[in-house]
Write an enzyme that holds these catalytic residues in place. Structure first.
Site, short mmCIF file in Angstrom:
data_model
loop_
_atom_site.label_atom_id
_atom_site.label_comp_id
_atom_site.label_asym_id
_atom_site.label_seq_id
_atom_site.Cartn_x
_atom_site.Cartn_y
_atom_site.Cartn_z
N ASP A 149 0.85 -1.03 -0.04
CA ASP A 149 -0.02 -0.08 0.01
C ASP A 149 0.88 1.29 0.06
O ASP A 149 0.93 1.89 1.18
CB ASP A 149 -0.92 -0.12 1.08
CG ASP A 149 -2.35 1.07 0.86
OD1 ASP A 149 -2.34 1.71 0.00
OD2 ASP A 149 -2.90 1.31 2.05
N HIS A 400 4.03 4.04 13.58
CA HIS A 400 2.83 4.45 12.62
C HIS A 400 1.68 4.63 13.43
O HIS A 400 0.49 4.85 12.72
CB HIS A 400 3.13 4.05 11.40
CG HIS A 400 2.22 2.67 11.17
ND1 HIS A 400 2.63 1.90 11.94
CD2 HIS A 400 1.34 2.43 10.05
CE1 HIS A 400 1.84 0.64 11.55
NE2 HIS A 400 1.09 0.80 10.39
#
Length: 487
Positions: A149, A400
């Site tokens: 992604d 993240h």
């Protein structure tokens, strides 16, 4: 003197064939002949076109010439051994990181191209580089070091709205989350949105991208599945930060998390296949195959990766602009960052030299000095606006998110609808869609993760989810690959 700027149209006009050679030629000439006169550069390009064999072995122009010479049969790539020891890398929050992620990072550290690395406290096993893994390499890019992604990112709009409105006008905010974007792995719009990213030359000049443009246009502004979301919540700013520039107070925030959809996935898989054919790595390291930055395939991937990153950014901006218009407010600021990407960054190498390295952050937030970013929690746990401290030990990176502590399969087996409902009620969160595989119970404690990286970032704001929208399709019987988020 103005820097050299070429266009695909100009190269086609002098006879260059449609295909990767145009992007490669533009990239090579604009980088290496940026201060030369345009007419001189065009004349040189004509010479290469007329006699490419004469330039085949040129250190710079050979990249262009090799694209113009008829291709020979490609032999199987050479087997490449790993280094016996590998580079040293720092681990943050090691007590909360699974063995699989540690093993993958040790494999990455043994690559002959590796220069520096770090593992973030939200890390877990992925494909190739672990999610939460950071790796700096010299003159090489690893497609699976970026992830499938490409450009998966966070985007936060801060609105000067009374927080009480999220309760008083809950139906309005719920409706706008429902109407502004689409969720689901194959979701496409009946009417495509418009954005300048879809006019980029790369779609014409790289054959792979030309075949992906139509679908990419139909998915522009969509959000995908898995751990992607769009949500409204409360933003708390304790004191004004000079970089963020917002007065202390409580605001309404719109936070989105998604990536480059099918465009990025196709780019990642296509160039990973090429990398594996060119460089055969042993055992568990097979998915760490790389492309050199000075070979045609590496240049192509870099161009495609950056396009996918810009496409992902465009998707977020379209969603935020739609919602801002619908609620009749303009954000006072936006904070956003990629966390699946590769950057060219100047770093000091272990031998004391300053070099341009390729920094892969796969599920990691850029945290250079005073760089703002977003680190989310879960559908009920808070997220944080952070400011990087520029810590070299982490390769200027932070986590993240909270990171998974359960695979999707395990979450589906262990968590009940009752468990999820109780958690949502306890935190006052309205969930639109979302499955048990994304329940808060499946994630690590974000507060613990943030404590593990206090040396890497300063917290300058807190985001608390209130209305959360995620993919509402029924959970699948996840295969191993689908158990991994942040890829």
């Amino acid at each position: 003197m103005a820097k050299l700027k070429l266009s695909g149209k100009e190269l086609r006009a002098i006879g260059y064939p449609q295909g990767p050679v145009i992007s490669i030629a533009m990239n090579v000439m604009e980088k290496n002949y940026k201060h030369e006169k345009k007419e001189d550069v065009m004349e040189l390009l004509k010479k290469i076109l007329s006699a490419p064999v004469e330039y085949e072995n040129d250190a710079v122009l050979g990249l262009i010439a090799q694209q113009l010479i008829p291709k020979k049969i490609v032999e199987t790539g050479e087997a490449i051994p790993l280094n016996s020891t590998g580079i040293q890398f720092n681990v943050f929050g090691s007590e909360h990181i699974e063995e699989g992620a540690m093993h993958q990072m040790h494999q990455a550290a043994k690559l002959p191209i590796s220069v520096a690395g770090a593992l973030m406290p939200d890390a877990h096993a992925g494909y190739g580089l672990p999610i939460g893994g950071v790796l700096a390499t010299e003159n090489a890019v690893i497609p699976y070091g970026v992830g499938v992604d490409i450009g998966c990112r966070m985007c936060l709009s801060v609105f000067p709205i009374n927080p009480k409105e999220l309760i008083q006008r809950e139906n309005l905010y719920t409706r706008e989350l429902q109407e502004a974007t689409l969720f689901g792995s194959g979701a496409v719009f009946d009417e495509a949105a418009d954005h300048e990213v879809m006019e980029r030359n790369e779609f014409d000049e790289l054959p792979l991208l030309k075949g992906l443009q139509t679908r990419a246009w139909k998915q522009l502004g969509s959000s995908g599945s898995g751990n992607h979301f769009a949500e409204f919540g409360l933003i708390e700013i304790g004191e004004k930060d000079a970089i963020l520039g917002i007065d202390a107070g409580v605001y309404v925030g719109l936070l989105t998390h998604s990536g480059s959809r099918a465009l990025g996935a196709n780019i990642a898989n296509h160039y990973t296949k090429i990398a594996k054919e060119k460089r055969r790595l042993p055992g568990d390291a097979v998915n760490l195959a790389w492309l050199q930055m000075d070979e045609p395939e590496g240049i192509e991937y870099w161009l495609a990766m950056n396009l996918a990153g810009d496409y992902a950014s465009a998707c977020h901006h379209i969603i935020h602009e739609k919602i801002a218009r619908a609620i009749g407010e303009r954000p006072i600021t936006m904070v956003e960052n990629h966390h699946n990407f590769a950057w060219k960054e100047m770093m000091v190498t272990p031998d004391g030299k300053v070099k341009e390295l390729i920094v892969h952050r796969k599920g990691a937030t850029p945290a250079g000095k005073d760089v703002l970013g977003i680190i989310p929690g879960s559908m009920t746990a808070p997220g944080f606006i952070v400011k990087g401290k520029g810590e070299e030990a982490s390769v200027f990176s932070a986590s993240h998110g909270a990171g998974r502590k359960m695979s999707r399969t395990r979450a589906l087996a262990a968590i009940t609808q009752k468990d999820l409902k109780e958690q949502l009620q306890r935190h006052g969160v309205k969930l639109l869609g979302g499955g048990l595989d994304e329940a808060p119970h499946a994630y690590k404690d974000i507060e613990v993760v943030m404590k593990s990286q206090s040396a890497l970032v300063d917290i300058v704001g807190k985001f608390t989810p209130k209305i959360v929208r995620m993919d509402g399709t029924a959970p699948k019987k996840w295969k191993v690959k689908n158990q991994l988020d942040g890829e």
